[in-house]
Design a protein around this motif. Structure first.
Motif, PDB file in Angstrom:
ATOM      1  N   GLU A 421      20.075  31.975 -15.504  1.00  0.00           N
ATOM      2  CA  GLU A 421      19.256  33.175 -15.607  1.00  0.00           C
ATOM      3  C   GLU A 421      20.147  34.416 -15.594  1.00  0.00           C
ATOM      4  N   GLY A 422      19.858  35.361 -16.502  1.00  0.00           N
ATOM      5  CA  GLY A 422      20.566  36.636 -16.543  1.00  0.00           C
ATOM      6  C   GLY A 422      21.862  36.636 -17.320  1.00  0.00           C
ATOM      7  N   LYS A 423      22.314  35.454 -17.730  1.00  0.00           N
ATOM      8  CA  LYS A 423      23.607  35.366 -18.404  1.00  0.00           C
ATOM      9  C   LYS A 423      23.607  36.128 -19.728  1.00  0.00           C
ATOM     10  N   LYS A 424      22.583  35.920 -20.537  1.00  0.00           N
ATOM     11  CA  LYS A 424      22.517  36.593 -21.837  1.00  0.00           C
ATOM     12  C   LYS A 424      22.472  38.107 -21.666  1.00  0.00           C
ATOM     13  N   GLN A 425      21.670  38.565 -20.720  1.00  0.00           N
ATOM     14  CA  GLN A 425      21.501  40.006 -20.526  1.00  0.00           C
ATOM     15  C   GLN A 425      22.799  40.669 -20.083  1.00  0.00           C
ATOM     16  N   ILE A 426      23.507  40.031 -19.142  1.00  0.00           N
ATOM     17  CA  ILE A 426      24.744  40.641 -18.636  1.00  0.00           C
ATOM     18  C   ILE A 426      25.811  40.679 -19.726  1.00  0.00           C
ATOM     19  N   LEU A 427      26.025  39.538 -20.398  1.00  0.00           N
ATOM     20  CA  LEU A 427      27.074  39.497 -21.425  1.00  0.00           C
ATOM     21  C   LEU A 427      26.745  40.412 -22.603  1.00  0.00           C
ATOM     22  N   ALA A 428      25.458  40.493 -22.967  1.00  0.00           N
ATOM     23  CA  ALA A 428      25.058  41.384 -24.061  1.00  0.00           C
ATOM     24  C   ALA A 428      25.326  42.836 -23.695  1.00  0.00           C
ATOM     25  N   ALA A 429      25.033  43.218 -22.453  1.00  0.00           N
ATOM     26  CA  ALA A 429      25.264  44.597 -22.018  1.00  0.00           C
ATOM     27  C   ALA A 429      26.751  44.929 -21.994  1.00  0.00           C
ATOM     28  N   ILE A 430      27.572  43.987 -21.563  1.00  0.00           N
ATOM     29  CA  ILE A 430      29.020  44.231 -21.498  1.00  0.00           C
ATOM     30  C   ILE A 430      29.601  44.329 -22.906  1.00  0.00           C
ATOM     31  N   ARG A 431      29.112  43.488 -23.822  1.00  0.00           N
ATOM     32  CA  ARG A 431      29.577  43.603 -25.216  1.00  0.00           C
ATOM     33  C   ARG A 431      29.158  44.947 -25.823  1.00  0.00           C
ATOM     34  N   LYS A 432      27.915  45.350 -25.541  1.00  0.00           N
ATOM     35  CA  LYS A 432      27.398  46.590 -26.119  1.00  0.00           C
ATOM     36  C   LYS A 432      28.109  47.807 -25.544  1.00  0.00           C
ATOM     37  N   THR A 438      32.162  50.294 -14.856  1.00  0.00           N
ATOM     38  CA  THR A 438      32.773  49.489 -13.807  1.00  0.00           C
ATOM     39  C   THR A 438      31.797  48.392 -13.384  1.00  0.00           C
ATOM     40  N   GLU A 439      32.278  47.516 -12.526  1.00  0.00           N
ATOM     41  CA  GLU A 439      31.430  46.432 -12.018  1.00  0.00           C
ATOM     42  C   GLU A 439      30.190  46.987 -11.325  1.00  0.00           C
ATOM     43  N   ARG A 440      30.382  47.956 -10.453  1.00  0.00           N
ATOM     44  CA  ARG A 440      29.256  48.541  -9.730  1.00  0.00           C
ATOM     45  C   ARG A 440      28.330  49.300 -10.663  1.00  0.00           C
ATOM     46  N   GLY A 441      28.929  50.030 -11.614  1.00  0.00           N
ATOM     47  CA  GLY A 441      28.111  50.787 -12.556  1.00  0.00           C
ATOM     48  C   GLY A 441      27.257  49.880 -13.427  1.00  0.00           C
ATOM     49  N   MET A 442      27.830  48.763 -13.874  1.00  0.00           N
ATOM     50  CA  MET A 442      27.075  47.824 -14.688  1.00  0.00           C
ATOM     51  C   MET A 442      25.924  47.222 -13.895  1.00  0.00           C
ATOM     52  N   ALA A 443      26.152  46.932 -12.610  1.00  0.00           N
ATOM     53  CA  ALA A 443      25.079  46.381 -11.769  1.00  0.00           C
ATOM     54  C   ALA A 443      23.922  47.363 -11.661  1.00  0.00           C
ATOM     55  N   LYS A 444      24.224  48.626 -11.459  1.00  0.00           N
ATOM     56  CA  LYS A 444      23.167  49.641 -11.381  1.00  0.00           C
ATOM     57  C   LYS A 444      22.438  49.779 -12.717  1.00  0.00           C
ATOM     58  N   PHE A 445      23.189  49.739 -13.802  1.00  0.00           N
ATOM     59  CA  PHE A 445      22.614  49.865 -15.152  1.00  0.00           C
ATOM     60  C   PHE A 445      21.631  48.725 -15.435  1.00  0.00           C
ATOM     61  N   LEU A 446      22.047  47.509 -15.190  1.00  0.00           N
ATOM     62  CA  LEU A 446      21.183  46.356 -15.449  1.00  0.00           C
ATOM     63  C   LEU A 446      19.961  46.344 -14.541  1.00  0.00           C
ATOM     64  N   GLY A 447      20.109  46.890 -13.333  1.00  0.00           N
ATOM     65  CA  GLY A 447      18.989  46.935 -12.406  1.00  0.00           C
ATOM     66  C   GLY A 447      18.006  48.040 -12.682  1.00  0.00           C
ATOM     67  N   GLY A 448      18.312  48.919 -13.626  1.00  0.00           N
ATOM     68  CA  GLY A 448      17.379  49.982 -13.986  1.00  0.00           C
ATOM     69  C   GLY A 448      17.555  51.250 -13.179  1.00  0.00           C
ATOM     70  N   ASP A 449      18.802  51.560 -12.794  1.00  0.00           N
ATOM     71  CA  ASP A 449      19.060  52.775 -12.039  1.00  0.00           C
ATOM     72  C   ASP A 449      18.644  53.993 -12.848  1.00  0.00           C
ATOM     73  N   GLN A 450      18.108  54.980 -12.186  1.00  0.00           N
ATOM     74  CA  GLN A 450      17.574  56.159 -12.875  1.00  0.00           C
ATOM     75  C   GLN A 450      18.666  56.900 -13.637  1.00  0.00           C
ATOM     76  N   GLY A 451      18.266  57.480 -14.757  1.00  0.00           N
ATOM     77  CA  GLY A 451      19.167  58.317 -15.536  1.00  0.00           C
ATOM     78  C   GLY A 451      19.893  57.610 -16.653  1.00  0.00           C
TER      79      GLY A 451
END
Length: 542
Positions: A421-432, A438-451
């Motif tokens: 679960e989540g593998k496609k979404q994470i790898l697609a976001a990193i490719r895009k 950063t690692e922390r920034g990507m986690a916030k992005f995938l989780g729907g952090d505001q802005g």
């Protein structure tokens, strides 16, 4: 018209409340009684009994202990298991003594006198106490008819590492001179079987009674995951209770139980391992035995002999060290004969091989065997084979594995999870967003952090907890599927790691892309999430 019970069945009914003996139970009991009766100069009768968990192994030696004139000595691996069996025998008014470390000299002498005077039928002990001089002296004096080694797979699994006294069992056997020696276990593949026989019997011949290791009422499944946190939380919260989560270390047992209580305040989740005080373990055993909805996070210390018949789900937090260990522990489920689930949660290994040429130290023979056994379970976790049940039975050396009808596994029911679960979404976001986050920034992005809502992939893991997303990304870095730059203008930024992987898998020792700073195949990401609370203790596996 009533049918008169034969003496053995009659005794089983009166002493144990059991009105029927299975054919293999009758065979084992008959072997013991016949061997005691005809004992002569040719030496003891030797047998190994392989019966699946929940099939009544204990009755096979407890019942004849009431019929033979001499003592029955039973060797157990764990003090908790000895205490459990002592309690059960006392409930049935069967007199037994326990020999264990920490006894006062007066207590030990009292136990010896009770045995030598014929006041008791059984002696319960661990291997460490039996190799001490005073116990060896006692065994020489006592009349011992039957010497039993329960959970005999521990001879091979623990004897060569942290329980060397298992390798010395030939000494108490020689001192006792029993008429019958029986090794019982629920799980033993051919190599383990040979090791048990070698330690206990040397080159002497022995009989083998092997039941079908299949447990048709257990349904097997594997869940590949990038986040052990998320998979464990979901599986435990949705699983039918009572439920056991088996883990590989004491610290993990404590942390998983703590995490479940934090995430699900109404869940009664506790931990169990051999590092607890005896009173704590006894209290936990009593609680779980009577709990209709308890969750017990445990090491293998709970995996042998402690009998709670109505466990509905067994979850494994990562693959154990061998097929024997997995069947032993998953066999805690459904001992009442009702349907049960055995679920293995494993870090996703699909599409990657980290076999790096030239980086392995030579292994000893024992290390090679251990690695091969572990590889069997790793292959099971990664999806090798078709039917889960057939794979496990074949790994145990069952020649009839392919003929066994599967009564339920995720593969045969076409319910297996194909991808983490989540593998496609994470790898697609990193490719895009290559080298942008950063690692922390990507986690916030995938989780729907505001802005960040205007960017593709934003919020695609909005149903996940932040620590689950961070753990998943960390694992992809640890397993070399995502690259975290260590230097240069994109330091700490994430990018796909295909070029580094291609270089490694082709045997190029100097790939053009920096490798990850920490490549771990364990659960390092999980422990990193918990931070300073964790100190991994590899020596505390039970």
């Amino acid at each position: 018209m009533e049918t008169n019970l034969d003496p053995i069945t009659g005794l089983a009914k009166t002493a144990f409340g059991i009105s029927y003996l299975y054919p293999y139970q009758r065979l084992v009991v008959a072997n013991i009684l016949d061997a005691v009766q005809r004992a002569g100069k040719e030496g003891p009768f030797r047998q190994i009994v392989l019966l699946p968990t929940g099939s009544g192994k204990s009755l096979c030696f407890q019942l004849p202990s009431l019929l033979v004139p001499g003592l029955t000595v039973v060797v157990y691996p764990l003090l908790g298991l000895i205490s459990d069996q002592q309690r059960r025998l006392e409930e049935r008014s069967i007199k037994a003594v326990t020999l264990k470390g920490g006894m006062k000299p007066s207590e030990k002498e009292a136990a010896f006198r009770a045995c030598l005077s014929g006041q008791v039928r059984m002696v319960l002990a661990n291997p460490e106490i039996l190799v001490t001089p005073d116990c060896l002296n006692f065994l020489e004096k006592a009349e011992i008819d039957h010497f039993v080694i329960d959970e005999a797979h521990c001879i091979a699994e623990w004897g060569d590492s942290f329980r060397p006294s298992y390798l010395e069992l030939a000494r108490p056997l020689a001192a006792a001179q029993p008429k019958v020696i029986t090794a019982f276990t629920a799980t033993a593949s051919p190599p383990i079987l040979n090791r048990i026989a070698s330690i206990l019997f040397g080159r002497e011949s022995y009989g083998l009674i092997a039941g079908q290791p299949d447990r048709p009422n257990i349904h097997y499944a594997v869940i590949p995951t990038l986040s052990m946190l998320r998979a464990t939380r979901q599986t435990v919260s949705q699983g039918t209770k009572p439920l056991i989560v088996f883990v590989q270390s004491r610290k993990t047992a404590e942390l998983v139980a703590e995490d479940l209580r934090h995430c699900f305040p109404g869940m009664d989740a506790r931990f169990y391992h051999a590092g607890l005080e005896k009173a704590e373990r006894s209290q936990l055993e009593t609680w779980f035995l009577h709990s209709p909805d308890g969750v017990l996070c445990a090491t293998c210390a709970y995996g042998m002999g402690l009998d709670k018949p109505d466990v509905r789900t067994v979850v494994h937090y990562g693959p154990p060290s061998s097929t024997e260990a997995y069947l032993q522990e998953s066999g805690r489920a459904g001992r009442d004969g009702q349907d049960a689930e055995a679920i293995l949660i494993a870090l996703d290994s699909q599409g990657i091989s980290m076999e790096i040429p030239g980086q392995k130290e030579p292994l000893s023979e024992l290390e090679t065997i251990a690695a091969a056994r572990k590889k069997v379970m790793e292959d099971y976790a990664s999806g090798v084979g078709a039917c889960r049940r057939e794979y496990l039975l074949a790994a145990m050396g069952d020649s009839r594995a392919s003929e066994t009808s599967c009564s339920g596994c995720d593969r045969c029911l076409n319910k297996d999870q194909k991808e983490a679960e989540g593998k496609k979404q994470i790898l697609a976001a990193i490719r895009k967003h290559n080298r942008r986050m950063t690692e922390r920034g990507m986690a916030k992005f995938l989780g729907g952090d505001q802005g960040q809502g205007l960017h593709p992939g934003w919020g695609s893991l909005g149903q996940w907890n932040p620590d689950e997303i961070q753990e998943a990304i960390s694992f992809l870095i640890d397993s070399c599927r995502v690259l975290k730059k260590g230097r240069g203008p994109w330091k700490n930024r994430l990018s796909p790691a295909q070029s580094w992987l291609r270089a490694v898998q082709s045997g190029n020792s100097s790939p053009s892309v920096d490798p990850p700073s920490s490549a771990s195949t364990g659960g390092a990401s999980f422990f990193r999430i918990f931070g300073a609370r964790v100190v991994r203790d590899q020596g505390s596996a039970i």
